[in-house]
Design an enzyme around this catalytic site. Structure first.
Site, PDB file in Angstrom:
ATOM      1  N   LYS A 203     -11.957  -6.618 -34.035  1.00 23.67           N
ATOM      2  CA  LYS A 203     -12.220  -6.752 -32.579  1.00 23.67           C
ATOM      3  C   LYS A 203     -12.151  -8.334 -32.297  1.00 23.67           C
ATOM      4  O   LYS A 203     -12.780  -9.072 -32.672  1.00 23.67           O
ATOM      5  CB  LYS A 203     -13.653  -6.372 -32.317  1.00 23.67           C
ATOM      6  CG  LYS A 203     -14.180  -6.395 -30.931  1.00 23.67           C
ATOM      7  CD  LYS A 203     -15.804  -6.030 -30.687  1.00 23.67           C
ATOM      8  CE  LYS A 203     -16.261  -6.089 -29.431  1.00 23.67           C
ATOM      9  NZ  LYS A 203     -17.772  -5.618 -29.352  1.00 23.67           N
ATOM     10  N   LYS A 255      -9.546  -3.273 -31.417  1.00 18.06           N
ATOM     11  CA  LYS A 255     -10.192  -3.461 -29.895  1.00 18.06           C
ATOM     12  C   LYS A 255      -9.909  -5.158 -29.519  1.00 18.06           C
ATOM     13  O   LYS A 255     -10.142  -5.769 -30.243  1.00 18.06           O
ATOM     14  CB  LYS A 255     -11.504  -3.180 -29.699  1.00 18.06           C
ATOM     15  CG  LYS A 255     -12.268  -3.188 -28.462  1.00 18.06           C
ATOM     16  CD  LYS A 255     -13.643  -3.165 -28.352  1.00 18.06           C
ATOM     17  CE  LYS A 255     -14.219  -3.137 -27.034  1.00 18.06           C
ATOM     18  NZ  LYS A 255     -15.720  -2.769 -27.047  1.00 18.06           N
TER      19      LYS A 255
END
Length: 331
Positions: A203, A255
């Protein structure tokens, strides 16, 4: 007509297999199906009607009742899952609403599970950022830094509470070192060994999260660069994913998706569990804004965007277009 030069010129014609829609479908290398799409949704405590999110046209903060309807539709469309984010009416420094069994996220899990049963995997974000007054993904030290290990203790309790509410899959997204191992141990010790973990492994500290912060009424102070990944680093994303698999993750995630398709591909090649990618708010809003201005074909751009993420190697795509894309694919 001038023939192509070379001995094999007239024979090698790749366009043959592109001539009709049926031929193109026959040799398509990548599929896009509703079962591969997960719908992220926001539910806000105390709302009497859904509240539009201005930076994400078509997306709302749900009431508990409208969330149940959205979940039922997702199940009817054959989506792969629904990912819940809760927005409490009040916050504190410790994010205590996240571990309150009567907190908005935990009652929303129970609501959705009651609505769809096992027809749709119910997933929940496991992080503190929506619940803390400072907006960070963990508890803070006296100096204002995020305390990794103190945060892990809260994550463990969040996992237990979400499991008790009926969640099928928890999604730890805080990027704390060791979070998957601690959550796995907590779930197993509480008898929730059948609850799966979708780890937000890679992320990144991305500029594309902006609209999401409106969606969750973020109160972030500063930034998250000390724990989210540096956008310059791809190998580190692969290492994080491999560590999460070692610690017991059932699935791993990259992400954002579009700006990190190279990381999606590298992670897919490195691990032996399903790989998810999150088509995040800023990626959604860019397409919506361009389409609103008449600059692109909106529906074609939606499907091409999602197909590109699948082609990069994602088995599962989290996207705010999930329900709409499923309807488009049914055509």
């Amino acid at each position: 007509m001038i023939e192509p030069t070379g001995p094999l010129g007239p024979v090698i014609r790749p366009r043959r297999m592109r001539r009709t829609p049926a031929l193109r479908r026959l040799v398509a290398e990548t599929t896009l199906e509703p079962r591969q799409l997960v719908l992220p949704v926001f539910v806000r405590e105390g709302l009497s009607e859904p509240h539009p999110i201005s930076s994400m046209p078509g997306v709302v903060q749900h009431t508990r009742a409208s969330l149940r309807k959205a979940a039922a539709e997702a199940a009817d469309l054959g989506l792969g899952g629904i990912m819940l984010f809760g927005i409490p009416s009040s916050k504190d420094a410790d994010g205590s609403g996240a571990i309150d069994p009567d907190g908005i996220l935990n009652v929303a899990i129970a609501d959705v599970k009651a609505e769809v049963g096992d027809a749709l995997p119910v997933m929940a974000d496991l992080c503190l950022d929506e619940f803390t007054s400072h907006g960070h993904c963990g508890v803070l030290t006296d100096s204002g830094a995020v305390d990794n290990d103190a945060t892990l203790a809260v994550y463990a309790e969040m996992a237990r509470v979400q499991a008790a509410a009926g969640v099928d899959i928890v999604g730890p997204s805080g990027m704390m070192d060791g979070q998957v191992a601690v959550i796995r141990d907590a779930l197993d010790a509480s008898g929730a060994d059948d609850v799966a973990i979708l780890a937000y492994s890679a992320k990144y500290a991305s500029a594309f999260f902006g609209p999401f912060r409106e969606a969750v009424d973020s109160s972030l102070e500063g930034d998250r660069r000390s724990y989210q990944q540096d956008p310059a680093n791809g190998l580190e994303g692969v290492r994080e994913a491999m560590l999460d698999v070692e610690q017991g993750a059932d699935m791993v995630m990259v992400k954002p998706a579009l700006a990190y398709l190279d990381v999606v591909r590298a992670v897919r090649e490195a691990v032996d569990v399903p790989v998810a990618a999150y088509n995040i708010s800023g990626e959604y809003s860019m397409v919506e804004a361009a389409a609103a201005n008449g600059w692109i074909d909106r529906e074609a751009a939606i499907l091409e965007t999602l197909l590109s993420i699948r082609r990069a190697g994602a088995d599962v795509v989290l996207t705010y277009w999930a329900a709409e894309a499923a309807r488009l694919l049914r055509r």
